[in-house]
Design a protein around this motif. Sequence first.
Motif, PDB file in Angstrom:
ATOM      1  N   ILE A 128     -10.311  -0.633  28.350  1.00 24.51           N
ATOM      2  CA  ILE A 128     -10.954   0.364  27.297  1.00 24.51           C
ATOM      3  C   ILE A 128     -11.881   0.695  27.235  1.00 24.51           C
ATOM      4  O   ILE A 128     -12.742   1.679  27.084  1.00 24.51           O
ATOM      5  CB  ILE A 128      -9.654  -0.821  26.331  1.00 24.51           C
ATOM      6  N   VAL A 129     -12.890  -0.555  27.569  1.00 29.93           N
ATOM      7  CA  VAL A 129     -13.983  -0.265  27.831  1.00 29.93           C
ATOM      8  C   VAL A 129     -14.095   0.843  28.073  1.00 29.93           C
ATOM      9  O   VAL A 129     -15.198   1.835  27.852  1.00 29.93           O
ATOM     10  CB  VAL A 129     -14.954  -1.477  28.291  1.00 29.93           C
ATOM     11  N   LEU A 130     -13.829   1.538  29.359  1.00 29.81           N
ATOM     12  CA  LEU A 130     -14.122   2.360  30.542  1.00 29.81           C
ATOM     13  C   LEU A 130     -13.406   3.813  30.439  1.00 29.81           C
ATOM     14  O   LEU A 130     -13.579   4.146  31.368  1.00 29.81           O
ATOM     15  CB  LEU A 130     -14.689   1.824  32.695  1.00 29.81           C
ATOM     16  N   SER A 131     -12.648   3.778  29.541  1.00 33.14           N
ATOM     17  CA  SER A 131     -11.659   4.679  29.249  1.00 33.14           C
ATOM     18  C   SER A 131     -12.577   5.871  28.687  1.00 33.14           C
ATOM     19  O   SER A 131     -12.788   5.412  27.162  1.00 33.14           O
ATOM     20  CB  SER A 131     -10.727   4.462  28.727  1.00 33.14           C
ATOM     21  N   PHE A 138     -18.501   2.879  27.958  1.00 35.98           N
ATOM     22  CA  PHE A 138     -19.730   2.875  28.675  1.00 35.98           C
ATOM     23  C   PHE A 138     -21.092   4.158  28.332  1.00 35.98           C
ATOM     24  O   PHE A 138     -21.921   3.968  29.095  1.00 35.98           O
ATOM     25  CB  PHE A 138     -19.452   3.135  30.443  1.00 35.98           C
ATOM     26  N   LEU A 139     -20.534   5.098  27.651  1.00 43.88           N
ATOM     27  CA  LEU A 139     -21.459   5.973  27.095  1.00 43.88           C
ATOM     28  C   LEU A 139     -22.612   5.565  26.844  1.00 43.88           C
ATOM     29  O   LEU A 139     -23.852   6.362  27.111  1.00 43.88           O
ATOM     30  CB  LEU A 139     -20.927   7.114  26.252  1.00 43.88           C
ATOM     31  N   PHE A 175     -22.055  -1.660  31.943  1.00 41.33           N
ATOM     32  CA  PHE A 175     -21.286  -2.905  32.409  1.00 41.33           C
ATOM     33  C   PHE A 175     -21.525  -2.744  33.893  1.00 41.33           C
ATOM     34  O   PHE A 175     -21.304  -1.817  34.748  1.00 41.33           O
ATOM     35  CB  PHE A 175     -20.020  -2.502  32.380  1.00 41.33           C
ATOM     36  N   ALA A 176     -21.933  -4.420  34.634  1.00 39.52           N
ATOM     37  CA  ALA A 176     -21.589  -4.382  35.831  1.00 39.52           C
ATOM     38  C   ALA A 176     -20.643  -3.939  36.730  1.00 39.52           C
ATOM     39  O   ALA A 176     -20.828  -3.533  38.023  1.00 39.52           O
ATOM     40  CB  ALA A 176     -22.040  -5.977  35.792  1.00 39.52           C
ATOM     41  N   ASP A 177     -19.538  -4.162  35.871  1.00 41.90           N
ATOM     42  CA  ASP A 177     -18.189  -3.458  37.144  1.00 41.90           C
ATOM     43  C   ASP A 177     -17.666  -2.304  36.512  1.00 41.90           C
ATOM     44  O   ASP A 177     -16.770  -2.175  37.310  1.00 41.90           O
ATOM     45  CB  ASP A 177     -17.210  -4.615  37.317  1.00 41.90           C
ATOM     46  N   ALA A 192     -18.930   4.605  36.687  1.00 41.61           N
ATOM     47  CA  ALA A 192     -18.353   5.325  35.738  1.00 41.61           C
ATOM     48  C   ALA A 192     -20.174   4.979  35.340  1.00 41.61           C
ATOM     49  O   ALA A 192     -20.761   4.390  35.667  1.00 41.61           O
ATOM     50  CB  ALA A 192     -17.955   4.164  34.715  1.00 41.61           C
ATOM     51  N   PRO A 193     -19.951   5.826  34.844  1.00 38.61           N
ATOM     52  CA  PRO A 193     -21.963   6.382  34.220  1.00 38.61           C
ATOM     53  C   PRO A 193     -22.538   5.153  32.900  1.00 38.61           C
ATOM     54  O   PRO A 193     -21.942   4.651  32.519  1.00 38.61           O
ATOM     55  CB  PRO A 193     -21.393   7.704  32.878  1.00 38.61           C
ATOM     56  N   ALA A 194     -24.123   4.841  33.393  1.00 40.05           N
ATOM     57  CA  ALA A 194     -24.041   3.674  32.367  1.00 40.05           C
ATOM     58  C   ALA A 194     -24.871   4.132  30.666  1.00 40.05           C
ATOM     59  O   ALA A 194     -26.124   4.675  31.606  1.00 40.05           O
ATOM     60  CB  ALA A 194     -25.035   2.667  33.610  1.00 40.05           C
TER      61      ALA A 194
END
Length: 107
Positions: free
Chosen positions: A11-14, A21-22, A26-28, A32-34
Amino acid sequence: APGDPSRGRTIVLSRESGNCFLCHAFADAEGAPAGNLGPPMAGVGARLGQGQLRLRVVDSARINPQSIMPAYYRIEGLNQVAPAYRGKPILSPQQVEDVVAYLVQLK
């Protein structure tokens, strides 16, 4: 139901649901863009408890009224809400629990 960290990470990276992540790094994130608008999430589970994390996900404006983080579960009293999201939360209760379970493990 108890949250699932694996679903929470998804969910966090979706781009379709959390989009966290926008604004956060996130280290993992695996490519994905940080984002850098919000604090990095490394170690957030060591700094904040489960209830504190849940409150921030549900409605961060309760902690900081100037927060630019969207309320992922609150639906009342919001301004400039896209028509597709009016009257419904961005995340379901289960999705909130999944995100919290993921964030808690980031020690």
